[in-house]
Design a protein around this motif. Structure first.
Motif, PDB file in Angstrom:
ATOM      1  N   SER A 274      45.061 140.271-112.763  1.00 24.84           N
ATOM      2  CA  SER A 274      45.226 139.117-111.868  1.00 24.84           C
ATOM      3  C   SER A 274      44.175 139.095-110.765  1.00 24.84           C
ATOM      4  O   SER A 274      43.965 138.061-110.126  1.00 24.84           O
ATOM      5  N   HIS A 275      43.514 140.225-110.530  1.00 26.28           N
ATOM      6  CA  HIS A 275      42.503 140.316-109.473  1.00 26.28           C
ATOM      7  C   HIS A 275      41.072 140.280-110.017  1.00 26.28           C
ATOM      8  O   HIS A 275      40.136 140.651-109.301  1.00 26.28           O
ATOM      9  N   GLU A 276      40.899 139.817-111.241  1.00 24.39           N
ATOM     10  CA  GLU A 276      39.554 139.844-111.831  1.00 24.39           C
ATOM     11  C   GLU A 276      38.534 139.154-110.929  1.00 24.39           C
ATOM     12  O   GLU A 276      37.402 139.637-110.770  1.00 24.39           O
ATOM     13  N   ASP A 277      38.888 138.056-110.309  1.00 24.97           N
ATOM     14  CA  ASP A 277      37.955 137.329-109.446  1.00 24.97           C
ATOM     15  C   ASP A 277      37.510 138.153-108.238  1.00 24.97           C
ATOM     16  O   ASP A 277      36.446 137.900-107.657  1.00 24.97           O
ATOM     17  N   ASP A 278      38.323 139.126-107.838  1.00 28.17           N
ATOM     18  CA  ASP A 278      38.075 139.847-106.587  1.00 28.17           C
ATOM     19  C   ASP A 278      37.181 141.072-106.744  1.00 28.17           C
ATOM     20  O   ASP A 278      36.782 141.666-105.743  1.00 28.17           O
ATOM     21  N   PHE A 279      36.875 141.466-107.980  1.00 25.64           N
ATOM     22  CA  PHE A 279      36.050 142.652-108.193  1.00 25.64           C
ATOM     23  C   PHE A 279      34.558 142.285-108.149  1.00 25.64           C
ATOM     24  O   PHE A 279      33.804 142.511-109.098  1.00 25.64           O
ATOM     25  N   ASP A 280      34.143 141.716-107.049  1.00 22.80           N
ATOM     26  CA  ASP A 280      32.768 141.267-106.900  1.00 22.80           C
ATOM     27  C   ASP A 280      32.465 141.145-105.417  1.00 22.80           C
ATOM     28  O   ASP A 280      33.374 141.098-104.583  1.00 22.80           O
ATOM     29  N   GLY A 281      31.170 141.070-105.037  1.00 26.84           N
ATOM     30  CA  GLY A 281      30.793 140.945-103.640  1.00 26.84           C
ATOM     31  C   GLY A 281      29.287 140.863-103.489  1.00 26.84           C
ATOM     32  O   GLY A 281      28.546 140.952-104.468  1.00 26.84           O
ATOM     33  N   PRO A 282      28.787 140.695-102.236  1.00 25.04           N
ATOM     34  CA  PRO A 282      27.348 140.479-102.022  1.00 25.04           C
ATOM     35  C   PRO A 282      26.528 141.748-102.178  1.00 25.04           C
ATOM     36  O   PRO A 282      26.932 142.826-101.742  1.00 25.04           O
ATOM     37  N   ALA A 467      20.170 146.665-103.971  1.00 29.19           N
ATOM     38  CA  ALA A 467      19.868 146.957-105.373  1.00 29.19           C
ATOM     39  C   ALA A 467      18.366 147.087-105.556  1.00 29.19           C
ATOM     40  O   ALA A 467      17.674 146.122-105.878  1.00 29.19           O
ATOM     41  N   ALA A 468      17.840 148.293-105.307  1.00 34.85           N
ATOM     42  CA  ALA A 468      16.469 148.636-105.669  1.00 34.85           C
ATOM     43  C   ALA A 468      16.487 149.165-107.101  1.00 34.85           C
ATOM     44  O   ALA A 468      17.553 149.496-107.632  1.00 34.85           O
ATOM     45  N   PRO A 469      15.329 149.243-107.774  1.00 39.94           N
ATOM     46  CA  PRO A 469      15.326 149.757-109.144  1.00 39.94           C
ATOM     47  C   PRO A 469      16.020 151.110-109.256  1.00 39.94           C
ATOM     48  O   PRO A 469      15.855 151.980-108.395  1.00 39.94           O
ATOM     49  N   GLY A 470      16.813 151.276-110.307  1.00 31.97           N
ATOM     50  CA  GLY A 470      17.534 152.520-110.515  1.00 31.97           C
ATOM     51  C   GLY A 470      18.239 152.515-111.850  1.00 31.97           C
ATOM     52  O   GLY A 470      18.258 151.512-112.570  1.00 31.97           O
ATOM     53  N   ALA A 471      18.856 153.658-112.167  1.00 32.21           N
ATOM     54  CA  ALA A 471      19.463 153.848-113.495  1.00 32.21           C
ATOM     55  C   ALA A 471      20.856 153.254-113.615  1.00 32.21           C
ATOM     56  O   ALA A 471      21.391 153.156-114.714  1.00 32.21           O
ATOM     57  N   MET A 472      21.465 152.863-112.493  1.00 33.81           N
ATOM     58  CA  MET A 472      22.847 152.382-112.530  1.00 33.81           C
ATOM     59  C   MET A 472      22.916 150.979-111.935  1.00 33.81           C
ATOM     60  O   MET A 472      23.172 150.815-110.739  1.00 33.81           O
ATOM     61  N   PRO A 473      22.655 149.940-112.726  1.00 35.96           N
ATOM     62  CA  PRO A 473      22.673 148.577-112.187  1.00 35.96           C
ATOM     63  C   PRO A 473      24.001 148.233-111.521  1.00 35.96           C
ATOM     64  O   PRO A 473      25.075 148.548-112.036  1.00 35.96           O
ATOM     65  N   ALA A 474      23.898 147.593-110.359  1.00 37.57           N
ATOM     66  CA  ALA A 474      25.103 147.146-109.658  1.00 37.57           C
ATOM     67  C   ALA A 474      25.831 146.079-110.466  1.00 37.57           C
ATOM     68  O   ALA A 474      27.048 145.930-110.359  1.00 37.57           O
ATOM     69  N   ASP A 475      25.091 145.350-111.272  1.00 40.48           N
ATOM     70  CA  ASP A 475      25.654 144.318-112.145  1.00 40.48           C
ATOM     71  C   ASP A 475      25.800 144.910-113.538  1.00 40.48           C
ATOM     72  O   ASP A 475      24.809 145.132-114.245  1.00 40.48           O
ATOM     73  N   THR A 476      27.018 145.204-113.958  1.00 36.55           N
ATOM     74  CA  THR A 476      27.218 145.855-115.259  1.00 36.55           C
ATOM     75  C   THR A 476      26.733 144.997-116.424  1.00 36.55           C
ATOM     76  O   THR A 476      26.432 145.532-117.499  1.00 36.55           O
ATOM     77  N   ALA A 477      26.622 143.690-116.223  1.00 39.28           N
ATOM     78  CA  ALA A 477      26.123 142.829-117.294  1.00 39.28           C
ATOM     79  C   ALA A 477      24.636 143.027-117.543  1.00 39.28           C
ATOM     80  O   ALA A 477      24.112 142.579-118.563  1.00 39.28           O
TER      81      ALA A 477
END
Length: 511
Positions: A274-282, A467-477
């Motif tokens: 129910s909180h899918e919309d909330d798992f995001d931010g700037p 988000a500087a270049p790195g191995a773990m993208p902040a955006d999982t997509a």
């Protein structure tokens, strides 16, 4: 006397990361205590914030005799090598087999280990332990909140119990919770029904923090649902950087009846969905984040703290990318500090040059991350250290650290911590050990995603994510997924994963 075999083997695997975990990495430990075996396990694993330490203390309170096997962990990175996995697991299984009569086994695991030859490192480990002890002995394991729990893990363990905080300030508490559940199993001599649910979307780690909503409220509800009918209930948001079928958030419950377990698991699964919309931010670009921090710092009385989230060594980064350092210098930030850049060659050159010397270095950038490169400039060596210190903050919990030969380097009014070993910057001591007082800085840039918040939130005027270049993208997509569960959304409200036409088959367990 109740006799319980114990051990620990922890690794969080980012299958997209540049560097694998070797046996020597587990010997050193990185941010974990160094590898210990036999009786030494019980000497090291006490009074620190790790699951096994919490279990040891609770076991002693219960009057249990512990039979220690091996305890080790390594900094998150790419796959655990086959050599490391098999050597460590052999010590653990041989120790259990040689222990004599046992009443139970407890293991401190992560839950997101992928090896060169196994997708599900913990599932295979639990299967081997189960084979060694038989079906009747209780087997309980504590897990990281970022565990990618699999059906095999659930099938082989009598209980899996996950952390409930991120930053993980409750690792030892989770070991104590495992001891309470094990005591219940030993007292009642009954097994609990199990319910396991995998959720339909990946959750980026930056939005899993339990200091914030929606996760904070989810864990409050989870705790409220525990009762005599459901003695333990867990929600693992997962580690969304492991390219295999069972990379996913999950809920797992243990109940007196199957209906009890199912009802609790379904309630938490529905709440999370129910909180899918909330798992995001700037999330800011390096330059935008630095400029925003500089503007905020003009009136702030505490540091502005920036998470260099994509090069977080706690999520598989090598802690050596230079994007945020370049942004600090390029934008002429003042009273700024950045840590920790892992670069043994630069640390060695700084030690050879000596304090006060100017030295030209090609700093960091050795991981081959697209968009990153070594930063070749002249730096002043301000302070040198052998890298040994204690980290007293809530995350490391007093752990002895060994970062190897280290230095504070200065370029303009920007200072950078350079080390010979890597560990996530999650403690203020990781600045102080090279002479930087973090509370006196206008801007701090930490190679971490969330764990730093445990020790830095109290001294911060504002927290930002860059988000500087790195191995773990902040955006999982943004990750090049090939082997996820078909249909899982690769980010909250994102597209559903569809396997490419020619994806490689799943690894199979061996041994």
């Amino acid at each position: 006397m109740t006799r319980i075999a114990v051990g620990g083997f922890l690794h969080e695997t980012n299958t997209f990361a540049p560097t694998k975990a070797t046996y020597d990495d587990f010997v050193h430990g990185g941010g974990w205590p160094s590898m210990t075996t036999g009786a030494d396990v019980l000497k090291v694993m006490r009074d620190i914030n790790v699951g096994l330490a919490g279990f040891v203390g609770a076991a002693e309170d219960n009057g249990w005799e512990l039979v220690p096997t091996i305890a080790c962990g390594a900094s998150p990175c790419a796959h655990v090598t086959r050599d490391a996995y098999e050597r460590i697991v052999k010590v653990m299984i041989d120790g259990i087999a040689a222990a004599g009569p046992l009443d139970a086994v407890y293991l401190d695991l992560h839950g997101a280990m992928v090896t060169e030859h196994l997708d599900d490192g913990e599932g295979e480990l639990l299967a081997r332990v189960r084979k060694a002890i038989g079906r009747d002995l209780p087997l309980v394991a504590s897990l990281d909140l970022h565990a990618n729990v699999t059906p095999e893990m659930v099938a082989h363990a009598d209980a899996l119990i996950a952390y409930r905080t991120y930053p993980h300030v409750d690792m030892a508490d989770t070991g104590r919770a495992a001891a309470r559940h094990l005591a219940l199993l030993l007292k009642t001599k009954q097994r609990f029904a199990r319910a396991f649910r995998q959720l339909p979307f990946l959750i980026p780690i930056s939005w899993q923090c339990t200091n914030d909503e929606p996760t904070r409220a989810i864990y409050r509800k989870l705790a409220a649902l525990e009762s005599a009918a459901v003695p333990t209930l867990s929600f693992a948001p997962g580690f969304p950087a492991a390219d295999f079928e069972h990379c996913a958030p999950s809920v797992f419950a243990y109940g007196r009846t199957q209906a009890d377990a199912d009802a609790a698991a379904d309630a938490i699964a529905a709440l999370v969905e129910s909180h899918e919309d909330d798992f995001d931010g700037p999330i800011y670009s390096p330059d935008d984040g630095v400029r925003h921090a500089m503007e905020l710092s003009k009136t702030a009385t505490k540091p502005i703290v920036i998470a260099d989230t994509q090069d977080n060594p706690g999520a598989g980064g090598d802690s050596d990318t230079t994007g945020m350092l370049r942004a600090l210098v390029r934008n002429k930030a003042s009273r700024a500090a950045h840590g920790v850049i892992f670069d043994p060659a630069s640390a060695r050159a700084a030690h050879e040059a000596g304090e006060g010397a100017a030295v030209t270095l090609s700093l960091g950038g050795k991981s081959g991350i697209p968009g990153d490169a070594p930063y070749t400039e002249s730096f002043v060596v301000e302070k040198l250290s052998d890298g040994k210190f204690a980290a007293p903050g809530p995350y490391y919990g007093g752990r002895d650290m060994d970062m190897g030969p280290s230095a504070c380097l200065r370029i303009d009014d920007v200072r950078v911590v350079v080390s010979s070993h890597k560990a996530q910057l999650a403690d203020q001591a990781m600045y102080r050990y090279v002479g930087i007082e973090p509370t006196e800085q206008a801007i701090l840039v930490n190679k971490s995603s969330v764990h730093f918040r445990a020790d830095f939130e109290p001294i911060a005027a504002k927290l930002l994510i860059c988000a500087a270049p790195g191995a773990m993208p902040a955006d999982t997509a943004a990750l090049p997924w090939t082997r996820l569960r078909p249909g899982i959304r690769i980010k909250p409200n994102g597209p559903a994963f569809a396997p490419p036409a020619r994806s490689r088959p799943s690894s199979s367990a061996t041994g």
